[in-house]
Design a protein around this motif. Structure first.
Motif, PDB file in Angstrom:
ATOM      1  N   PRO A   1       0.916  -1.157   0.101  1.00 40.45           N
ATOM      2  CA  PRO A   1      -0.032  -0.138   0.037  1.00 40.45           C
ATOM      3  C   PRO A   1       0.857   1.277   0.150  1.00 40.45           C
ATOM      4  CG  PRO A   1      -0.766  -1.673   1.594  1.00 40.45           C
ATOM      5  CD  PRO A   1       0.491  -2.020   1.176  1.00 40.45           C
ATOM      6  N   GLU A   2       2.248   1.081   0.471  1.00 37.14           N
ATOM      7  CA  GLU A   2       3.040   2.460   0.557  1.00 37.14           C
ATOM      8  C   GLU A   2       3.558   2.640  -0.904  1.00 37.14           C
ATOM      9  OE1 GLU A   2       5.655   2.038   3.533  1.00 37.14           O
ATOM     10  OE2 GLU A   2       4.352   0.907   4.976  1.00 37.14           O
ATOM     11  N   THR A   3       3.464   1.750  -1.960  1.00 35.19           N
ATOM     12  CA  THR A   3       3.770   2.084  -3.287  1.00 35.19           C
ATOM     13  C   THR A   3       5.234   1.899  -3.204  1.00 35.19           C
ATOM     14  OG1 THR A   3       3.636   4.315  -3.229  1.00 35.19           O
ATOM     15  CG2 THR A   3       1.949   3.144  -3.965  1.00 35.19           C
ATOM     16  N   ARG A   4       6.018   1.284  -2.411  1.00 36.04           N
ATOM     17  CA  ARG A   4       7.562   1.108  -2.224  1.00 36.04           C
ATOM     18  C   ARG A   4       8.039  -0.038  -2.953  1.00 36.04           C
ATOM     19  NH1 ARG A   4       8.614   1.531   4.038  1.00 36.04           N
ATOM     20  NH2 ARG A   4      10.612   0.893   3.422  1.00 36.04           N
ATOM     21  N   ILE A   5       7.049  -0.908  -3.547  1.00 32.47           N
ATOM     22  CA  ILE A   5       7.596  -2.250  -4.252  1.00 32.47           C
ATOM     23  C   ILE A   5       7.364  -2.132  -5.761  1.00 32.47           C
ATOM     24  CG2 ILE A   5       7.130  -4.721  -4.417  1.00 32.47           C
ATOM     25  CD1 ILE A   5       6.502  -4.713  -1.643  1.00 32.47           C
ATOM     26  N   PRO A   6       8.365  -2.317  -6.556  1.00 33.10           N
ATOM     27  CA  PRO A   6       8.093  -2.170  -7.976  1.00 33.10           C
ATOM     28  C   PRO A   6       7.430  -3.306  -8.528  1.00 33.10           C
ATOM     29  CG  PRO A   6      10.488  -2.810  -7.523  1.00 33.10           C
ATOM     30  CD  PRO A   6       9.839  -2.235  -6.308  1.00 33.10           C
ATOM     31  N   LEU A   7       6.490  -3.271  -9.402  1.00 37.05           N
ATOM     32  CA  LEU A   7       5.671  -4.217  -9.696  1.00 37.05           C
ATOM     33  C   LEU A   7       6.052  -4.525 -11.311  1.00 37.05           C
ATOM     34  CD1 LEU A   7       2.273  -3.508  -7.873  1.00 37.05           C
ATOM     35  CD2 LEU A   7       4.140  -5.176  -7.201  1.00 37.05           C
ATOM     36  N   ALA A   8       6.262  -5.803 -11.592  1.00 42.25           N
ATOM     37  CA  ALA A   8       5.922  -6.206 -13.108  1.00 42.25           C
ATOM     38  C   ALA A   8       4.671  -6.997 -13.187  1.00 42.25           C
ATOM     39  CB  ALA A   8       7.061  -6.864 -13.383  1.00 42.25           C
ATOM     40  N   TYR A   9       4.344  -6.847 -14.674  1.00 39.94           N
ATOM     41  CA  TYR A   9       3.027  -7.412 -15.105  1.00 39.94           C
ATOM     42  C   TYR A   9       3.091  -8.501 -16.141  1.00 39.94           C
ATOM     43  CZ  TYR A   9       0.805  -3.540 -12.319  1.00 39.94           C
ATOM     44  OH  TYR A   9       0.409  -2.935 -11.321  1.00 39.94           O
ATOM     45  N   GLY A  10       2.638  -9.453 -15.989  1.00 39.28           N
ATOM     46  CA  GLY A  10       2.707 -10.588 -16.788  1.00 39.28           C
ATOM     47  C   GLY A  10       1.573 -10.448 -18.032  1.00 39.28           C
ATOM     48  N   GLU A  11       1.524 -11.387 -18.986  1.00 40.62           N
ATOM     49  CA  GLU A  11       0.573 -11.063 -20.008  1.00 40.62           C
ATOM     50  C   GLU A  11      -0.797 -11.126 -19.805  1.00 40.62           C
ATOM     51  OE1 GLU A  11       1.608 -14.007 -22.958  1.00 40.62           O
ATOM     52  OE2 GLU A  11       3.395 -13.194 -23.531  1.00 40.62           O
ATOM     53  N   ASP A  12      -1.049 -11.731 -18.650  1.00 39.00           N
ATOM     54  CA  ASP A  12      -2.473 -11.730 -18.180  1.00 39.00           C
ATOM     55  C   ASP A  12      -2.827 -10.526 -17.247  1.00 39.00           C
ATOM     56  OD1 ASP A  12      -0.655 -12.443 -16.029  1.00 39.00           O
ATOM     57  OD2 ASP A  12      -1.648 -14.359 -15.395  1.00 39.00           O
ATOM     58  N   GLY A  13      -1.869  -9.648 -17.280  1.00 36.70           N
ATOM     59  CA  GLY A  13      -2.169  -8.436 -16.342  1.00 36.70           C
ATOM     60  C   GLY A  13      -1.942  -8.582 -14.625  1.00 36.70           C
ATOM     61  N   VAL A  14      -1.643  -9.737 -14.386  1.00 35.01           N
ATOM     62  CA  VAL A  14      -1.142  -9.909 -12.896  1.00 35.01           C
ATOM     63  C   VAL A  14       0.205  -9.415 -12.423  1.00 35.01           C
ATOM     64  CG1 VAL A  14      -1.317 -11.624 -11.257  1.00 35.01           C
ATOM     65  CG2 VAL A  14      -2.940 -11.955 -13.212  1.00 35.01           C
ATOM     66  N   ALA A  15       0.189  -8.768 -11.366  1.00 30.89           N
ATOM     67  CA  ALA A  15       1.275  -8.193 -10.851  1.00 30.89           C
ATOM     68  C   ALA A  15       1.960  -9.271 -10.460  1.00 30.89           C
ATOM     69  CB  ALA A  15       1.013  -7.084  -9.931  1.00 30.89           C
ATOM     70  N   VAL A  16       3.735  -9.121 -10.532  1.00 32.63           N
ATOM     71  CA  VAL A  16       4.641  -9.829  -9.984  1.00 32.63           C
ATOM     72  C   VAL A  16       5.565  -9.022  -9.175  1.00 32.63           C
ATOM     73  CG1 VAL A  16       6.374 -11.725 -10.475  1.00 32.63           C
ATOM     74  CG2 VAL A  16       4.180 -11.460 -12.037  1.00 32.63           C
ATOM     75  N   VAL A  17       5.841  -9.721  -8.109  1.00 35.70           N
ATOM     76  CA  VAL A  17       6.642  -8.813  -7.210  1.00 35.70           C
ATOM     77  C   VAL A  17       8.048  -9.849  -7.129  1.00 35.70           C
ATOM     78  CG1 VAL A  17       7.583  -8.282  -4.714  1.00 35.70           C
ATOM     79  CG2 VAL A  17       5.022  -7.842  -5.678  1.00 35.70           C
ATOM     80  N   ASP A  18       9.261  -9.216  -7.663  1.00 34.56           N
ATOM     81  CA  ASP A  18      10.564  -9.997  -7.363  1.00 34.56           C
ATOM     82  C   ASP A  18      11.127  -9.756  -5.908  1.00 34.56           C
ATOM     83  OD1 ASP A  18      13.181 -10.917  -7.592  1.00 34.56           O
ATOM     84  OD2 ASP A  18      13.622  -9.485  -9.325  1.00 34.56           O
ATOM     85  N   ALA A  19      10.866 -10.710  -5.117  1.00 36.14           N
ATOM     86  CA  ALA A  19      11.022 -10.777  -3.713  1.00 36.14           C
ATOM     87  C   ALA A  19      12.698 -10.419  -3.540  1.00 36.14           C
ATOM     88  CB  ALA A  19      10.884 -11.914  -2.970  1.00 36.14           C
ATOM     89  N   ALA A  20      13.475 -10.908  -4.448  1.00 35.15           N
ATOM     90  CA  ALA A  20      14.937 -10.772  -4.330  1.00 35.15           C
ATOM     91  C   ALA A  20      15.207  -9.253  -4.608  1.00 35.15           C
ATOM     92  CB  ALA A  20      15.591 -11.445  -5.329  1.00 35.15           C
ATOM     93  N   ALA A  21      14.618  -8.388  -5.187  1.00 35.43           N
ATOM     94  CA  ALA A  21      14.957  -6.757  -5.533  1.00 35.43           C
ATOM     95  C   ALA A  21      14.367  -6.383  -4.307  1.00 35.43           C
ATOM     96  CB  ALA A  21      14.167  -6.684  -6.815  1.00 35.43           C
TER      97      ALA A  21
END
Length: 234
Positions: free
Chosen positions: A86-106
């Motif tokens: 909720p604090e928008t501190r996490i960069p999100l990538a999106y798959g072809e289905d539009g679902v957000a993916v969080v790279d926990a390592a980053a």
């Protein structure tokens, strides 16, 4: 890393039916993705930010024992990540289905989560109950509670430091007080401590005095016949 993945999956099992604390996210999936990633799928019905209320969190699987922070650490890390969203501190990538993916390592590199596992009071109580009942979450074997010595019939978190467990032992119900915090530091005990192993040594039928010395006289508890204080015995 099959055993590691199994242990993480069982630990995260707690959040299938209830959301991660302080969030509306439930766990709807957890599995390895190849040899390097362990993916957790979160779901929040009607969440406005993500399509279908889904979010994927990809954790790097440890390549060796030296990189292994422990399976319980991942529970705390996931809770931290969901609290950051909720604090928008996490960069999100999106798959072809539009679902957000969080790279926990980053995220871990940027936020610098501590290496020690996050343990809440509820974690500690959950561990003791599972440990004494022989829950597979805490044991390699199907059950390591010892039915010929005791059977757990209840519990009561008396304070933020003391958990009373009720055991059926020798045809009577006894109350045993256990410390969920370290007596020296005051910090919550990590999961995996001595609860069931120590009880097994005290409840030996060939040495009834080993438990008797811990009895608390004149303690009234309608749920049991006698109370034993093990909060200082570790």
């Amino acid at each position: 890393m099959e055993d590691f993945s199994s242990r993480v999956m069982l630990a995260l099992r707690r959040f299938i039916g209830v959301p991660l604390p302080g969030t509306a996210w439930y766990i709807h999936g957890a599995h390895p993705l190849g040899d390097t990633v362990f993916r957790v799928r979160l779901h929040s019905p009607g969440h406005p930010a993500e399509p279908a209320g889904s979010l994927l969190v990809d954790f790097p699987l440890p390549a060796s024992a030296a990189e292994d922070r422990g399976w319980w650490w991942h529970v705390g890390a996931l809770r931290r990540i969901t609290r950051l969203i909720p604090e928008t501190r996490i960069p999100l990538a999106y798959g072809e289905d539009g679902v957000a993916v969080v790279d926990a390592a980053a995220v871990l590199e940027e936020e610098r989560f501590p290496d020690e596992p996050e343990v809440t009071l509820e974690d500690g109580v959950d561990y003791v109950i599972g440990d004494l009942c022989g829950d597979t979450l805490w044991h390699e074997a199907p059950a390591s509670a010892v039915p010929d010595l005791y059977r757990m019939v209840g519990f009561d978190l008396l304070t933020s430091s003391t958990l009373r467990v009720y055991l059926s032992h020798h045809s009577r119900v006894i109350g045993v007080d256990l410390a969920v915090r370290d007596s020296e530091t005051g910090r919550l005990r990590n999961v995996g401590w001595w609860a069931s192993a120590k009880l097994m040594t005290l409840l030996r039928p060939d040495d009834p005095d080993s438990l008797a010395v811990h009895q608390v006289p004149d303690t009234e508890d309608p749920a049991c016949e006698a109370v034993y204080d093990l909060t200082r015995w570790a």
